[in-house]
Design a protein around this motif. Structure first.
Motif, PDB file in Angstrom:
ATOM      1  N   GLY A 119       0.895  -1.196   0.030  1.00  0.00           N
ATOM      2  CA  GLY A 119       0.077   0.109   0.106  1.00  0.00           C
ATOM      3  C   GLY A 119       0.661   1.099   0.025  1.00  0.00           C
ATOM      4  O   GLY A 119       2.063   1.342   0.561  1.00  0.00           O
ATOM      5  N   ALA A 154      -6.056   1.874   5.897  1.00  0.00           N
ATOM      6  CA  ALA A 154      -5.472   0.447   6.350  1.00  0.00           C
ATOM      7  C   ALA A 154      -6.458  -0.282   6.883  1.00  0.00           C
ATOM      8  O   ALA A 154      -6.384  -1.804   6.942  1.00  0.00           O
ATOM      9  CB  ALA A 154      -4.571   0.930   7.229  1.00  0.00           C
ATOM     10  N   ILE A 161      -2.550  -6.273   3.036  1.00  0.00           N
ATOM     11  CA  ILE A 161      -1.523  -5.539   2.788  1.00  0.00           C
ATOM     12  C   ILE A 161      -0.217  -6.225   3.331  1.00  0.00           C
ATOM     13  O   ILE A 161      -0.216  -6.142   4.606  1.00  0.00           O
ATOM     14  CB  ILE A 161      -1.591  -4.040   2.945  1.00  0.00           C
ATOM     15  N   TRP A 164       2.989  -1.535   4.110  1.00  0.00           N
ATOM     16  CA  TRP A 164       2.321  -0.001   3.798  1.00  0.00           C
ATOM     17  C   TRP A 164       3.638   0.949   3.794  1.00  0.00           C
ATOM     18  O   TRP A 164       4.428   1.030   4.776  1.00  0.00           O
ATOM     19  CB  TRP A 164       1.278   0.383   5.086  1.00  0.00           C
TER      20      TRP A 164
END
Length: 387
Positions: A119, A154, A161, A164
């Motif tokens: 991400g 998130a 994910i 990030w």
């Protein structure tokens, strides 16, 4: 990091979105139920043999419009990242109207093709909608905004994910701010603690996602780059000493042919980051060919040679976990639309591993050969991924 080149969105995008997801699911089903779509002779397969991942940023517009684009990403990549769709300006353009469609499509595409998902980006001085900037006038409001934003984006992709980009492009010793941090609305509103706060919030929202500090302009050899590297190392030491949950460091890897590259200095910098106990990702790799001749054969050779010099050093480092290009095809490179990066002769740049028709370029071959020839650090990398 830059905003990706993104053509105007077509009307009737809902049908296109369904087609993208359905196509990905059909591809997975066609492999006997196995979700892995990457080809055995592709870049990710070569990287995976050494415990690495290869991936690409995904531009949502060609993903919706051009099935060949999706097939190319599926063929070559084991990792994807949305170029724009998870940045605040795109995912939260109005205060009460989040817009998750593009991020959802990218996540669905990754899932359908057995790809990991990273991400980008939670806290950046750019990609801030005007309404958000207006609410960052005092510490309390800025912290509330950060908490709500990270909770929204998130939280939506919690557990999906791998890593990030928590903070992006925060290095700015030239700005003269405390700790060498770059000028930013977040810094103005919250002071240097905004970095610690962002990592802590991500840990609360999605403890499985590795928090990354993603940074630019650390690859060339120059006095001003050494100053930036020194700031990065000192800041990382401070973050870790305070218990801030930063787990990886992201080097964007926008190679610039107009600047020198020193293999020894870069190797030393990577080793210094790894010695802190951090993993490393190359997050936005491409090659700016402005300094090279117009002749395509000559240019491709120089681009490939530069990429090999860089990758040979990077892939030697056991702490390196992934190489992600900033898109996969020259047709979408940001270098052709950025006024500071365009070639003076007006020719399109040869920056990425696939050409405009999704054919494999000499850079693709150089990258694959670099992966094949790289040392085998699978055991170390498996341990770091689990940490």
């Amino acid at each position: 990091m830059i905003f990706a080149r993104e053509p105007d969105r077509a009307a009737g995008g809902g049908t296109d979105r369904r087609a993208v997801v359905a196509g990905g699911l059909a591809l997975a089903a066609g492999m006997g139920g196995q979700a892995r779509a990457w080809a055995r002779d592709g870049l990710h397969a070569a990287a995976r043999a050494k415990g690495l991942a290869y991936g690409s940023a995904v531009n949502i517009t060609p993903l919706r419009r051009d099935p060949a684009y999706g097939r190319a990403i599926a063929r070559e990549c084991g990792l994807v990242v949305a170029e724009n769709e998870m940045k605040m300006a795109h995912a939260w353009p109005q205060p009460e109207r989040p817009a998750f469609a593009g991020g959802d499509e990218t996540a669905a595409f990754a899932r359908a093709n057995g790809q990991s998902l990273r991400g980008t980006t939670l806290v950046w001085h750019e990609a801030l909608p005007a309404w958000a900037r207006e609410r960052m006038t005092a510490p309390r409001e800025a912290e509330a905004l950060m908490r709500r934003w990270i909770g929204l984006i998130a939280g939506r992709y919690r557990g999906r994910i791998e890593s990030w980009d928590v903070v992006n492009e925060i290095c700015g010793p030239q700005d003269g701010r405390e700790g060498g941090l770059r000028n930013s609305p977040w810094l103005d509103a919250l002071g240097p603690r905004y970095v610690d706060l962002a990592f802590a919030i991500l840990r609360e929202v999605d403890p499985l996602a590795a928090g990354v500090w993603n940074e630019n302009d650390l690859e060339p050899a120059a006095d001003w780059v050494e100053r930036r590297r020194a700031m990065v190392l000192k800041t990382l030491e401070g973050l870790l000493a305070r218990g801030v949950p930063v787990r990886r460091f992201g080097l964007q890897g926008h190679l610039n042919s107009t600047l020198p590259f020193d293999e020894r200095a870069f190797r030393r910098f990577l080793a210094e980051i790894a010695a802190l106990g951090l993993s490393i990702e190359i997050t936005e790799f491409d090659v700016d060919d402005r300094a090279y001749p117009a002749d395509i054969a000559v240019r491709d050779r120089k681009v490939s040679d530069f990429a090999r010099r860089f990758l040979d050093v990077a892939l030697d480092e056991p702490a390196l976990l992934a190489v992600t290009t900033w898109d996969i095809t020259n047709a979408n490179t940001w270098l052709d639309v950025n006024p500071q990066r365009r070639r003076r002769d007006g020719l399109p740049q040869r920056a990425l591993p696939l050409d405009d028709a999704y054919g494999r370029t000499p850079l693709w071959q150089a990258m694959r050969t670099a992966f094949v020839d790289a040392p085998d650090h699978r055991a170390v990398r498996a341990r770091l991924r689990g940490g």
